[in-house]
Design a protein around this motif. Structure first.
Motif, PDB file in Angstrom:
ATOM      1  N   ARG A   1      -4.806  -0.958  -8.466  1.00 14.67           N
ATOM      2  CA  ARG A   1      -3.581  -0.466  -9.104  1.00 14.67           C
ATOM      3  C   ARG A   1      -2.625  -1.606  -9.430  1.00 14.67           C
ATOM      4  O   ARG A   1      -2.086  -1.702 -10.533  1.00 14.67           O
ATOM      5  CB  ARG A   1      -2.888   0.549  -8.185  1.00 14.67           C
ATOM      6  CG  ARG A   1      -1.532   1.033  -8.718  1.00 14.67           C
ATOM      7  CD  ARG A   1      -0.875   2.033  -7.789  1.00 14.67           C
ATOM      8  NE  ARG A   1      -0.737   1.617  -6.404  1.00 14.67           N
ATOM      9  CZ  ARG A   1       0.183   0.753  -5.947  1.00 14.67           C
ATOM     10  NH1 ARG A   1       1.035   0.184  -6.780  1.00 14.67           N
ATOM     11  NH2 ARG A   1       0.238   0.462  -4.654  1.00 14.67           N
ATOM     12  N   GLU A   2      -2.410  -2.500  -8.483  1.00 14.01           N
ATOM     13  CA  GLU A   2      -1.469  -3.603  -8.688  1.00 14.01           C
ATOM     14  C   GLU A   2      -1.923  -4.553  -9.803  1.00 14.01           C
ATOM     15  O   GLU A   2      -1.104  -5.019 -10.593  1.00 14.01           O
ATOM     16  CB  GLU A   2      -1.254  -4.381  -7.387  1.00 14.01           C
ATOM     17  CG  GLU A   2      -0.452  -3.631  -6.354  1.00 14.01           C
ATOM     18  CD  GLU A   2       1.038  -3.556  -6.685  1.00 14.01           C
ATOM     19  OE1 GLU A   2       1.547  -4.382  -7.460  1.00 14.01           O
ATOM     20  OE2 GLU A   2       1.700  -2.651  -6.143  1.00 14.01           O
TER      21      GLU A   2
ATOM     22  N   GLY B   1      -1.157   7.158   1.965  1.00 15.48           N
ATOM     23  CA  GLY B   1      -2.320   7.921   1.520  1.00 15.48           C
ATOM     24  C   GLY B   1      -3.251   7.163   0.590  1.00 15.48           C
ATOM     25  O   GLY B   1      -4.255   7.706   0.149  1.00 15.48           O
ATOM     26  N   GLU B   2      -2.948   5.905   0.295  1.00 16.58           N
ATOM     27  CA  GLU B   2      -3.752   5.100  -0.629  1.00 16.58           C
ATOM     28  C   GLU B   2      -4.605   4.105   0.157  1.00 16.58           C
ATOM     29  O   GLU B   2      -4.107   3.440   1.066  1.00 16.58           O
ATOM     30  CB  GLU B   2      -2.806   4.344  -1.579  1.00 16.58           C
ATOM     31  CG  GLU B   2      -3.471   3.445  -2.593  1.00 16.58           C
ATOM     32  CD  GLU B   2      -2.457   2.741  -3.474  1.00 16.58           C
ATOM     33  OE1 GLU B   2      -2.617   2.785  -4.703  1.00 16.58           O
ATOM     34  OE2 GLU B   2      -1.492   2.134  -2.944  1.00 16.58           O
ATOM     35  N   ALA B   3      -5.864   4.003  -0.194  1.00 13.47           N
ATOM     36  CA  ALA B   3      -6.721   2.983   0.411  1.00 13.47           C
ATOM     37  C   ALA B   3      -6.254   1.602  -0.053  1.00 13.47           C
ATOM     38  O   ALA B   3      -5.830   1.432  -1.199  1.00 13.47           O
ATOM     39  CB  ALA B   3      -8.174   3.209   0.022  1.00 13.47           C
TER      40      ALA B   3
ATOM     41  N   VAL C   1       0.853  -1.182   0.000  1.00 11.02           N
ATOM     42  CA  VAL C   1       0.000   0.000   0.000  1.00 11.02           C
ATOM     43  C   VAL C   1       0.897   1.242   0.000  1.00 11.02           C
ATOM     44  O   VAL C   1       1.907   1.290   0.707  1.00 11.02           O
ATOM     45  CB  VAL C   1      -0.931  -0.004   1.240  1.00 11.02           C
ATOM     46  CG1 VAL C   1      -1.761   1.263   1.307  1.00 11.02           C
ATOM     47  CG2 VAL C   1      -1.816  -1.254   1.238  1.00 11.02           C
ATOM     48  N   GLU C   2       0.541   2.219  -0.806  1.00 10.12           N
ATOM     49  CA  GLU C   2       1.252   3.497  -0.834  1.00 10.12           C
ATOM     50  C   GLU C   2       0.704   4.389   0.278  1.00 10.12           C
ATOM     51  O   GLU C   2      -0.466   4.287   0.657  1.00 10.12           O
ATOM     52  CB  GLU C   2       1.045   4.197  -2.183  1.00 10.12           C
ATOM     53  CG  GLU C   2       1.571   3.434  -3.382  1.00 10.12           C
ATOM     54  CD  GLU C   2       3.077   3.505  -3.536  1.00 10.12           C
ATOM     55  OE1 GLU C   2       3.712   4.350  -2.857  1.00 10.12           O
ATOM     56  OE2 GLU C   2       3.622   2.714  -4.310  1.00 10.12           O
TER      57      GLU C   2
ATOM     58  N   ALA D   1      -7.744   0.415  -3.241  1.00 11.73           N
ATOM     59  CA  ALA D   1      -7.166   1.061  -4.427  1.00 11.73           C
ATOM     60  C   ALA D   1      -5.828   0.425  -4.792  1.00 11.73           C
ATOM     61  O   ALA D   1      -5.472   0.354  -5.976  1.00 11.73           O
ATOM     62  CB  ALA D   1      -7.005   2.555  -4.181  1.00 11.73           C
ATOM     63  N   THR D   2      -5.095  -0.044  -3.792  1.00 10.70           N
ATOM     64  CA  THR D   2      -3.830  -0.740  -4.053  1.00 10.70           C
ATOM     65  C   THR D   2      -4.076  -1.977  -4.906  1.00 10.70           C
ATOM     66  O   THR D   2      -3.347  -2.251  -5.860  1.00 10.70           O
ATOM     67  CB  THR D   2      -3.148  -1.144  -2.735  1.00 10.70           C
ATOM     68  OG1 THR D   2      -2.880   0.020  -1.977  1.00 10.70           O
ATOM     69  CG2 THR D   2      -1.865  -1.911  -2.984  1.00 10.70           C
TER      70      THR D   2
END
Length: 158
Positions: A55-56, A46-48, A43-44, A51-52
């Motif tokens: 994105r991945e 600030g990223e939920a 997880v980045e 959302a990770t």
């Protein structure tokens, strides 16, 4: 990404995709790894976590997925290449788009994670106990009928 070294251990926050389709689970591994894992990543800041996962899956497989319900939270303590790890994992049910090219269970798929080529495969859920799937709590939790939310604490070292 949320990954730091503290007190001789690596601490990270990971989000993973539980992709189930017609009694099969999509898993992946890096070249030379003796174990399989669920697709996902760190997880980045600030990223939920949901959302990770989206994105991945886009980065690794080029797929736009729908992230569904959170199914598991895991506190995972393990060694990897001689490094102790403390990982907090969020495991989400994820669906592939209708007509996805990844739905052919007989194929092996290739994906990219940074500089590594990943191997993606489908395994029947009722045969997960026969593969080296990490973390190991997933063997039983994904074979449960019906699937139920869980919190797991998995320790590979004291």
């Amino acid at each position: 990404m949320i990954s730091v070294h503290l007190q001789g251990q690596r601490f990270q926050v990971r989000a993973a995709a539980i992709v189930l389709h017609e009694g099969h689970l999509l898993v992946h591994r890096a070249p030379g790894d003796p174990y399989w894992a669920l697709p996902g990543g760190r997880v980045e800041v600030g990223e939920a976590a949901s959302a990770t996962v989206v994105r991945e899956m886009k980065e690794e497989l080029g797929e736009d997925v729908a992230c569904g319900a959170l199914l598991h939270i895991a506190e995972n303590f393990f060694d990897l290449s001689g490094q102790r790890n403390h990982e907090i994992g969020f495991y989400f049910l994820v669906s592939l788009p209708e007509g996805s090219q990844l739905l052919d269970k007989a194929r092996i798929y290739r994906g990219i994670e940074s500089h590594l080529e990943l191997e993606f495969r489908w395994f029947p859920v009722n045969q997960l106990a026969s593969i080296n799937l990490r973390p190991t709590f997933l063997h039983a939790s994904l074979a449960a009928d019906p699937l139920a939310f869980s919190h797991a604490v998995q320790r590979e070292y004291p």
